[in-house]
Write a protein that holds these residues in place. Sequence first.
Motif, PDB file in Angstrom:
ATOM      1  N   LYS B 275     -22.854 -55.876   8.816  1.00 45.78           N
ATOM      2  CA  LYS B 275     -21.955 -56.609   9.708  1.00 45.78           C
ATOM      3  C   LYS B 275     -20.507 -56.222   9.436  1.00 45.78           C
ATOM      4  N   ALA B 276     -20.199 -55.956   8.143  1.00 41.97           N
ATOM      5  CA  ALA B 276     -18.823 -55.620   7.780  1.00 41.97           C
ATOM      6  C   ALA B 276     -18.439 -54.217   8.209  1.00 41.97           C
ATOM      7  N   GLY B 277     -19.415 -53.416   8.697  1.00 42.30           N
ATOM      8  CA  GLY B 277     -19.044 -52.116   9.237  1.00 42.30           C
ATOM      9  C   GLY B 277     -19.708 -50.922   8.579  1.00 42.30           C
ATOM     10  N   GLN B 321     -30.969 -51.338  10.332  1.00 42.88           N
ATOM     11  CA  GLN B 321     -29.906 -51.615  11.302  1.00 42.88           C
ATOM     12  C   GLN B 321     -28.972 -50.412  11.410  1.00 42.88           C
ATOM     13  N   VAL B 322     -28.531 -50.135  12.622  1.00 44.23           N
ATOM     14  CA  VAL B 322     -27.568 -49.058  12.834  1.00 44.23           C
ATOM     15  C   VAL B 322     -26.380 -49.646  13.591  1.00 44.23           C
ATOM     16  N   ASN B 323     -25.216 -49.418  13.044  1.00 42.85           N
ATOM     17  CA  ASN B 323     -23.973 -49.908  13.621  1.00 42.85           C
ATOM     18  C   ASN B 323     -23.475 -48.868  14.613  1.00 42.85           C
ATOM     19  N   ILE B 345     -27.066 -52.167  16.593  1.00 40.93           N
ATOM     20  CA  ILE B 345     -26.052 -53.212  16.674  1.00 40.93           C
ATOM     21  C   ILE B 345     -24.848 -52.630  17.407  1.00 40.93           C
ATOM     22  N   ASP B 346     -24.527 -53.238  18.526  1.00 40.84           N
ATOM     23  CA  ASP B 346     -23.459 -52.669  19.347  1.00 40.84           C
ATOM     24  C   ASP B 346     -22.634 -53.774  19.984  1.00 40.84           C
ATOM     25  N   PRO B 347     -21.738 -54.365  19.197  1.00 43.96           N
ATOM     26  CA  PRO B 347     -20.936 -55.451  19.758  1.00 43.96           C
ATOM     27  C   PRO B 347     -20.024 -54.975  20.885  1.00 43.96           C
ATOM     28  N   GLU B 348     -19.758 -53.652  20.941  1.00 41.55           N
ATOM     29  CA  GLU B 348     -18.840 -53.147  21.974  1.00 41.55           C
ATOM     30  C   GLU B 348     -19.547 -52.921  23.300  1.00 41.55           C
TER      31      GLU B 348
END
Lengths: 785, 351
Positions: B275-277, B321-323, B345-348
């Motif tokens: 989550k932190a990147g 998980q993949v950011n 994971i793609d918040p954008e």
Amino acid sequence: MSGVEMPAGSRSESLKLVAVALVVCLFGALMATLLTRAKLQDGLSQIVEARVLAAGRELARSVERAQGLGLNLAELDTLPALLERHREVDPLIGSIDVFDEAGHVIASSDASRTGATVPEAVRAVADRAGETPWSALLDGERVAGVTLRTGFGLVIGHVGLRYAEDELRQAMAAADRRLLPAAGLAFGLAAAVSVVLVALLERRKQRARREAVQWPFALACLLPLLLAMAAFGMVAREAFSEQLTPQAVRKAETLGAGVAGLVDEARHAGFALDRLYGVDGALAELRARNPEIASVSVDDLQGRRLYGDGAEATGGGRALVALHDGAGDYGQLAFTIDPAFVSGMIGEMAIDVVVVLIVALVLAGELVRHAIGTGRQAADADLMRIRAPVFTFILAEELTRPCLPAYIGQLASDGSGTVAPLVVSLPIALFMLIVALGQPILGRWSERIGRRRALLAGALIGAAGFAGSALAGGLYALIAWRAVCALGYAIVFSAGQGYVLEQAGEAGRTRGFAVFVGAIMAATVCGPSIGGILADQLGQRAPFVVSALLCLVALAPMAGLARGARVAREAGARPEGMAGLLRLLANRRFAALVFFAAIPAKILLIGVLFYLVPLYVGELGHGQAMAGRLIMLYGLLMVILVPLAARHGEGFARRVALVGGGLAAAGAGGLALVSLPGLAGLFALAALLGFGQALSISAQSALVGELCREEIATLGVDAVYGAYRMIERLGNVAGPLIAGILVAGGGYQGAFVVLGAAAVGCALLLRVSLGGSARALAVPQEARG
Amino acid sequence: MSPLAPLERSRPGGGRRRFLSAAGALALTCLAPGVHAQARRPVRIAVVTYRGRTRVEDGFEAYLAARRLPAEILWHDIDRDKARLPGVVAEIRRQSPDLVYTWGTTVSLGVLGSFDAVDPARHIVDIPAVFTLVADPVGAGLVPSMASSGRRVTGVSHMAPVDAQLRAMRAYRPFRRVGLIYSPNEKNSRLVVAQVAELGRREGFELMARPFPLDDAGRPDGSGAAEMIEALAADGADWLYLPPDSYLTTLAADVLARAAERRLPTFASTEALVKAGALTGVVSRYESVGQFTAFKAEQILYGGRDPASIPVETLSRFSLQVNLPVARRMDMPPPLAMFDYAELIDPEAPA
């Protein structure tokens, strides 16, 4: 055995030889057609199942993802729609159900089935599957599926995809239209050529007034068969190619749809088509799992190959899957199918074809021997007549050898769960017990009522036993019917032996037994391999049906046996029962031979080869044909090596060495199994068992005579050997039981090791306990010489 | 006839109850509401956290709610300060709850003590306890074995085995040198460092482990973290591996931003670090960890089980998980096959 003076013009013999040619060709034609059809069906259903499972895995991923987000199956409102969407992907799929561990249908593409319960058989298969996809056959339709799990790895249910095998049936029907006429033509021609050749040989033989020799006749039967098989193989290749290639193309399209989905996801995640990573690797893995795919590539719109694996093949079919998103096509996936994969499948049948040819060879030899040897005027025609019925009857029992353990397991388990290994060993041990105890009694009985009548009764009882076994509905029924089989076997075996003694007399005893043992060995080579193939291709019950028929077939040659005894047996030659047995065992060297060699060898043979091997082969994921081949290898080695060993087994010390060495070699088989991986270990085991038994079997029998001279003098040869065989057969009874206990305690590998090591230990003990007597006996023998 | 067609229609509820006994209650968070619907006295559970409420507690509470198990949660938090532990222990004694729940290695050791040095004066001994989110309970000394704590304690670990993590890392991009930064005062970090080093010896990669310096009070000092990243990148590290280190987690955002700038891919051992990147990581979903912990709490509170008889377990399935924003920025797409099983994971991403 073939050097029998034959007067010219034996019409019945000519007819018999023609019949032999026809039977051998018919056997070859049936087996070749059966194997080819089964292979094609196997290949087709694998391809179709792979297609359905590709869709199933895709669906399971979607469901698991939704579940992982905190939604639960029962709450997943979108589940029926999801199922329907996936059902539409492939027209093959009839319906998709999601059911929980109790078999309760949570959702279905067919709404009316929600809330229903799936059949227990399907639920049980799904339950056992674990991480691997499963498939079950129900009412002629297939269900394939994958298991659904939570994030904790707990099973929450299964996806079951029902698919019709219409496509498969259509393909098989099309292939049959090609294969069956070809088989009829090729093997019909072969039969015709065989008949002509046999007739020519007969005429030449009669003109030359020469002795009948078997092998030209056997060759006359086999060579046309061999050519017919080659020709049929070429037709089969064409038929395979016609039916399998379009299916392989369709499967590639389904696989391609999955890859296209991943590429699309990657592009959706913001990566350009030409900037992706690990595509070549993914395609290589896809190709490794699906060897029929020669090449696969991802091309852009200009037709440039961006990623790929494998060299393009021509002539095997192509599949194209478009890569497209909302904005239209942006590339394509291109597959080519390897035309050689069909040849590979044909090649996989090679072992079975070789097995069939070996069996055809032995069968032809046996039948020709029968045709020539039982000519009315032959000197020992009455003796030779016993060979065919004994061969046929023993063949019936041998057919079931590789299949019996799995069949017992299937009936005992009732389709679900696994069965204790000891349960499987019980019917086998019971069979051996009845044979061991029944033989002496039945031998006397058959002498009283006449060997011919006893044999006929034994064959009828055997037929009933096999028919009952084939139809058995459960374990207890099977045990009961196997007991009937054992009674029939004991009658035929003891009456057959008695017949030989009566026809050959004391003088011809050795030759008489050679005839008897020869028939049994031939059946040991032919039976297991064919039985295994039948079980794999036609189902577990098929070998038993064939066995029942063979028993009936054996009735005909039995009816033609001599009615009376040529040599009356002297009345005193009877086993003396318990007292004689105890007196024999008081002979320490005899006891050593029995307990350190005879019984361990039988425990090893029955426990390992007829019980552990068929089960272990199944455990490794092979069919019963493989178990049959292994038992056949044992039989072949026995046929080849027993005469050689007998020739070199003169003298006490050498016999002790042969018995001990043979047992140690057989025991080493158990150890070889665990040190070599997979099938290599099994073949080494079967070969060492055959080698070891072949070394020791004649020498052991001869040693009994040497060690028990005194007892033979007082009790008689028959009594001593009768007791010896009886004790030896107790090893047959103990074999499966001991092996069953060992498997339950230490697994298959443990059982093989313990039995093998115990045999080697016994061989050492034998060496120690008889080593001294070797010297003691050697001196007087030399002094006498 | 369809093979999946009903051979028998089950009685209403009959199949469901069988399913319950077969699958265990855990899988059925929501499948069988109403099983425990009868009114109960709420149980009281003292929850001790390290850095405030996390999604582990969300999962814990959600499980209890779904199973209709009324519970009153008594919240305690040490706000990253071990010195507060004795006060929390004293307060729990006063509250006398039915169960104690401890979050993370530091809190769990502080409240429950290591198994061979339990001190009734400093630790809770007379109330059953579940610990959660302890990376290596045996290595940390919380329990002598995963099979049983030997006392009134059980719990849940969240760590995927280290070799499984490194396999996933290698699947993403192969490596020869792995950089690692950690707090030398945190026992679980030291344990993970030792495991990675051992794997390196066995599999032939080089581990470049760099500890944070400690200040006079023995607390780690992360002020030089950015320089440590620079140095690792300059020394040729192919990956930066982030152990389950509580202090490192508090610095993670800065550390990870610097690594991304240097195009040094980062692999996380916990979800918080992803989550932190971090670029990627094999993690347990914190909700799942919480649900699993609540399952064990239920066995103690409602099943009458002795905690010592309940094994300490880790989840059997983990998420890779993949950011995606990080992957795009670094131009390091996951390998194609990974799109099949990775959690992207793609918040954008546009909704």
